[in-house]
Write a protein that holds these residues in place. Structure first.
Motif, PDB file in Angstrom:
ATOM      1  N   ASP A   4       4.759 -11.730 -69.740  1.00  0.00           N
ATOM      2  CA  ASP A   4       5.806 -11.184 -68.868  1.00  0.00           C
ATOM      3  C   ASP A   4       7.182 -11.700 -69.259  1.00  0.00           C
ATOM      4  OD1 ASP A   4       3.976  -9.715 -67.329  1.00  0.00           O
ATOM      5  OD2 ASP A   4       3.558 -11.447 -66.062  1.00  0.00           O
ATOM      6  N   LEU A   5       7.277 -12.969 -69.620  1.00  0.00           N
ATOM      7  CA  LEU A   5       8.553 -13.526 -70.065  1.00  0.00           C
ATOM      8  C   LEU A   5       9.006 -12.826 -71.345  1.00  0.00           C
ATOM      9  CD1 LEU A   5      10.906 -15.534 -69.927  1.00  0.00           C
ATOM     10  CD2 LEU A   5       9.443 -17.183 -71.133  1.00  0.00           C
ATOM     11  N   LYS A   6       8.080 -12.603 -72.257  1.00  0.00           N
ATOM     12  CA  LYS A   6       8.424 -11.927 -73.509  1.00  0.00           C
ATOM     13  C   LYS A   6       8.938 -10.508 -73.239  1.00  0.00           C
ATOM     14  CE  LYS A   6       5.240 -14.536 -76.403  1.00  0.00           C
ATOM     15  NZ  LYS A   6       4.032 -14.478 -77.220  1.00  0.00           N
ATOM     16  N   LYS A   7       8.288  -9.794 -72.321  1.00  0.00           N
ATOM     17  CA  LYS A   7       8.752  -8.445 -71.959  1.00  0.00           C
ATOM     18  C   LYS A   7      10.156  -8.512 -71.373  1.00  0.00           C
ATOM     19  CE  LYS A   7       4.317  -6.328 -70.842  1.00  0.00           C
ATOM     20  NZ  LYS A   7       3.471  -5.862 -69.735  1.00  0.00           N
ATOM     21  N   PHE A   8      10.387  -9.496 -70.515  1.00  0.00           N
ATOM     22  CA  PHE A   8      11.701  -9.677 -69.894  1.00  0.00           C
ATOM     23  C   PHE A   8      12.768  -9.898 -70.972  1.00  0.00           C
ATOM     24  CE2 PHE A   8      14.933 -12.642 -68.278  1.00  0.00           C
ATOM     25  CZ  PHE A   8      15.461 -11.886 -67.249  1.00  0.00           C
ATOM     26  N   GLU A  17       8.351 -11.115 -83.119  1.00  0.00           N
ATOM     27  CA  GLU A  17       7.333 -11.923 -82.439  1.00  0.00           C
ATOM     28  C   GLU A  17       7.589 -13.414 -82.665  1.00  0.00           C
ATOM     29  OE1 GLU A  17       4.511 -12.699 -79.802  1.00  0.00           O
ATOM     30  OE2 GLU A  17       5.236 -10.677 -80.228  1.00  0.00           O
ATOM     31  N   ILE A  18       8.019 -13.772 -83.867  1.00  0.00           N
ATOM     32  CA  ILE A  18       8.314 -15.182 -84.183  1.00  0.00           C
ATOM     33  C   ILE A  18       9.498 -15.673 -83.357  1.00  0.00           C
ATOM     34  CG2 ILE A  18       9.145 -16.748 -86.002  1.00  0.00           C
ATOM     35  CD1 ILE A  18       7.454 -15.007 -87.979  1.00  0.00           C
ATOM     36  N   GLU A  19      10.552 -14.853 -83.259  1.00  0.00           N
ATOM     37  CA  GLU A  19      11.724 -15.224 -82.450  1.00  0.00           C
ATOM     38  C   GLU A  19      11.338 -15.374 -80.986  1.00  0.00           C
ATOM     39  OE1 GLU A  19      15.333 -13.025 -84.926  1.00  0.00           O
ATOM     40  OE2 GLU A  19      14.037 -11.832 -83.633  1.00  0.00           O
ATOM     41  N   LEU A  20      10.514 -14.433 -80.507  1.00  0.00           N
ATOM     42  CA  LEU A  20      10.055 -14.491 -79.109  1.00  0.00           C
ATOM     43  C   LEU A  20       9.293 -15.773 -78.824  1.00  0.00           C
ATOM     44  CD1 LEU A  20       8.728 -11.016 -77.917  1.00  0.00           C
ATOM     45  CD2 LEU A  20      10.584 -12.367 -76.961  1.00  0.00           C
ATOM     46  N   GLU A  21       8.385 -16.125 -79.722  1.00  0.00           N
ATOM     47  CA  GLU A  21       7.604 -17.360 -79.558  1.00  0.00           C
ATOM     48  C   GLU A  21       8.536 -18.568 -79.498  1.00  0.00           C
ATOM     49  OE1 GLU A  21       4.378 -18.131 -79.023  1.00  0.00           O
ATOM     50  OE2 GLU A  21       3.919 -15.998 -78.870  1.00  0.00           O
ATOM     51  N   SER A  22       9.525 -18.578 -80.381  1.00  0.00           N
ATOM     52  CA  SER A  22      10.467 -19.693 -80.438  1.00  0.00           C
ATOM     53  C   SER A  22      11.266 -19.805 -79.141  1.00  0.00           C
ATOM     54  CB  SER A  22      11.405 -19.505 -81.633  1.00  0.00           C
ATOM     55  OG  SER A  22      12.404 -20.495 -81.629  1.00  0.00           O
ATOM     56  N   VAL A  23      11.798 -18.678 -78.669  1.00  0.00           N
ATOM     57  CA  VAL A  23      12.610 -18.680 -77.443  1.00  0.00           C
ATOM     58  C   VAL A  23      11.742 -19.002 -76.231  1.00  0.00           C
ATOM     59  CG1 VAL A  23      13.990 -17.242 -75.879  1.00  0.00           C
ATOM     60  CG2 VAL A  23      14.382 -17.124 -78.355  1.00  0.00           C
ATOM     61  N   ALA A  24      10.626 -18.291 -76.084  1.00  0.00           N
ATOM     62  CA  ALA A  24       9.745 -18.497 -74.924  1.00  0.00           C
ATOM     63  C   ALA A  24       9.225 -19.932 -74.875  1.00  0.00           C
ATOM     64  CB  ALA A  24       8.597 -17.504 -74.951  1.00  0.00           C
ATOM     65  N   GLY A  25       9.039 -20.539 -76.040  1.00  0.00           N
ATOM     66  CA  GLY A  25       8.552 -21.906 -76.103  1.00  0.00           C
ATOM     67  C   GLY A  25       9.519 -22.939 -75.545  1.00  0.00           C
ATOM     68  N   LYS A  26      10.775 -22.560 -75.377  1.00  0.00           N
ATOM     69  CA  LYS A  26      11.789 -23.477 -74.820  1.00  0.00           C
ATOM     70  C   LYS A  26      11.751 -23.514 -73.292  1.00  0.00           C
ATOM     71  CE  LYS A  26      13.602 -24.328 -78.878  1.00  0.00           C
ATOM     72  NZ  LYS A  26      13.224 -25.523 -79.570  1.00  0.00           N
ATOM     73  N   PHE A  27      11.122 -22.509 -72.675  1.00  0.00           N
ATOM     74  CA  PHE A  27      11.009 -22.473 -71.225  1.00  0.00           C
ATOM     75  C   PHE A  27       9.967 -23.476 -70.759  1.00  0.00           C
ATOM     76  CE2 PHE A  27      13.265 -18.589 -71.840  1.00  0.00           C
ATOM     77  CZ  PHE A  27      13.825 -18.226 -70.633  1.00  0.00           C
ATOM     78  N   LYS A  28      10.226 -24.088 -69.614  1.00  0.00           N
ATOM     79  CA  LYS A  28       9.297 -25.056 -69.030  1.00  0.00           C
ATOM     80  C   LYS A  28       8.658 -24.439 -67.790  1.00  0.00           C
ATOM     81  CE  LYS A  28      12.198 -28.815 -70.651  1.00  0.00           C
ATOM     82  NZ  LYS A  28      13.037 -29.942 -70.304  1.00  0.00           N
ATOM     83  N   ASN A  29       7.452 -24.865 -67.511  1.00  0.00           N
ATOM     84  CA  ASN A  29       6.659 -24.361 -66.391  1.00  0.00           C
ATOM     85  C   ASN A  29       6.871 -25.188 -65.135  1.00  0.00           C
ATOM     86  OD1 ASN A  29       4.774 -22.450 -65.674  1.00  0.00           O
ATOM     87  ND2 ASN A  29       3.315 -23.109 -67.235  1.00  0.00           N
ATOM     88  N   VAL A  49      16.087 -19.201 -64.453  1.00  0.00           N
ATOM     89  CA  VAL A  49      14.724 -19.219 -63.920  1.00  0.00           C
ATOM     90  C   VAL A  49      14.097 -17.834 -64.045  1.00  0.00           C
ATOM     91  CG1 VAL A  49      13.337 -19.580 -61.828  1.00  0.00           C
ATOM     92  CG2 VAL A  49      15.296 -21.061 -62.297  1.00  0.00           C
ATOM     93  N   PHE A  50      12.863 -17.805 -64.508  1.00  0.00           N
ATOM     94  CA  PHE A  50      12.074 -16.579 -64.584  1.00  0.00           C
ATOM     95  C   PHE A  50      10.888 -16.745 -63.647  1.00  0.00           C
ATOM     96  CE2 PHE A  50       8.496 -14.190 -66.383  1.00  0.00           C
ATOM     97  CZ  PHE A  50       9.042 -12.912 -66.384  1.00  0.00           C
ATOM     98  N   VAL A  51      10.723 -15.804 -62.731  1.00  0.00           N
ATOM     99  CA  VAL A  51       9.631 -15.876 -61.752  1.00  0.00           C
ATOM    100  C   VAL A  51       8.386 -15.230 -62.356  1.00  0.00           C
ATOM    101  CG1 VAL A  51       8.868 -15.250 -59.427  1.00  0.00           C
ATOM    102  CG2 VAL A  51      11.289 -15.756 -59.850  1.00  0.00           C
ATOM    103  N   GLN A  52       7.370 -16.047 -62.545  1.00  0.00           N
ATOM    104  CA  GLN A  52       6.085 -15.536 -63.054  1.00  0.00           C
ATOM    105  C   GLN A  52       5.286 -14.894 -61.922  1.00  0.00           C
ATOM    106  OE1 GLN A  52       5.036 -16.093 -66.749  1.00  0.00           O
ATOM    107  NE2 GLN A  52       3.806 -17.822 -66.134  1.00  0.00           N
ATOM    108  N   LYS A  53       5.266 -15.601 -60.804  1.00  0.00           N
ATOM    109  CA  LYS A  53       4.473 -15.162 -59.653  1.00  0.00           C
ATOM    110  C   LYS A  53       5.162 -15.708 -58.412  1.00  0.00           C
ATOM    111  CE  LYS A  53       0.644 -16.976 -57.822  1.00  0.00           C
ATOM    112  NZ  LYS A  53      -0.458 -17.823 -57.775  1.00  0.00           N
ATOM    113  N   GLY A  54       5.258 -14.897 -57.363  1.00  0.00           N
ATOM    114  CA  GLY A  54       5.872 -15.364 -56.131  1.00  0.00           C
ATOM    115  C   GLY A  54       7.218 -14.714 -55.888  1.00  0.00           C
ATOM    116  N   CYS A  55       8.027 -15.384 -55.066  1.00  0.00           N
ATOM    117  CA  CYS A  55       9.330 -14.830 -54.701  1.00  0.00           C
ATOM    118  C   CYS A  55      10.288 -15.948 -54.326  1.00  0.00           C
ATOM    119  CB  CYS A  55       9.176 -13.865 -53.528  1.00  0.00           C
ATOM    120  SG  CYS A  55      10.718 -13.032 -53.062  1.00  0.00           S
ATOM    121  N   LEU A  56      11.513 -15.839 -54.821  1.00  0.00           N
ATOM    122  CA  LEU A  56      12.583 -16.779 -54.504  1.00  0.00           C
ATOM    123  C   LEU A  56      13.678 -16.050 -53.749  1.00  0.00           C
ATOM    124  CD1 LEU A  56      12.924 -18.566 -57.973  1.00  0.00           C
ATOM    125  CD2 LEU A  56      11.608 -19.338 -55.997  1.00  0.00           C
TER     126      LEU A  56
END
Length: 191
Positions: A4-8, A17-29, A49-56
């Motif tokens: 979902d983050l990659k789609k966003f 795909e390599i760039e996506l992996e690199s960028v997405a890998g910088k996000f923390k859970n 902040v990227f919401v994976q599940k839930g609501c803010l």
């Protein structure tokens, strides 16, 4: 990392795909319990902040009354733009209104990505454009549309009606909870 983050990210820039992996890998859970704050008034907003599940919910206080200004659902972002960009203390609160899973990218990491992943500059420019257009649309609706029309527009978005407590919805469309009740009754009678 999160599909979902990659789609966003890809909706704003065309990453490999390599760039996506690199960028997405910088996000923390992070897991955030219901009613927990990710940002308090007076704090600086330091994370995208990227919401994976839930609501803010983003809100501020006016005369000790909470005024909801934005909701971030699954697969969307949450940010207090003014504080994030200016690095000044925020006038807002960012609160989980249900148990929420987020991925977040510290601004310091975002700044580094601008150098190492040039597409991040394009991605963030398009992201800011999208945010500004949404804010202008909301501002215009609050200035020109009736409360009933604002509620009817929300009713087209099931996430709002299924997830958000009525008192938050009322403040979001600029009315009291009692007025929202009246609006809902009028709509039901009209159909």
């Amino acid at each position: 990392m999160s599909i979902d983050l990659k789609k966003f990210l890809n909706q704003y820039a065309d990453f490999s795909e390599i760039e996506l992996e690199s960028v997405a890998g910088k996000f923390k859970n992070k897991s955030v319990k219901k009613n927990t704050y990710l940002l308090n008034q007076g704090d600086r907003c330091k994370d995208l902040v990227f919401v994976q599940k839930g609501c803010l919910r983003l809100y501020y206080l006016r005369d000790d009354i909470e005024v909801s200004v934005w909701f971030a659902f699954s697969q969307s972002s949450a940010i207090e733009i003014y504080s994030f960009i200016s690095e000044r203390p925020s006038n807002y609160f960012l609160q989980a209104i249900e148990d929420t899973e987020v991925l977040y990218l510290p601004k310091t990491e975002l700044t580094k990505l601008y150098s190492h992943q040039p597409k991040m500059q394009e991605m963030m420019r398009k992201f800011w454009e999208d945010v500004i257009l949404n804010l202008l649309e909301r501002f215009t609706a609050l200035q020109t549309d009736s409360a009933q029309k604002r509620y009817l527009e929300l009713s087209k978005k099931p996430d709002y009606l299924e997830t958000i407590p009525q008192k938050y919805l009322a403040s979001f469309i600029g009315v009291t909870p009692t007025s929202l009740s009246r609006i809902r009754k009028q709509i039901i009678k009209g159909h």
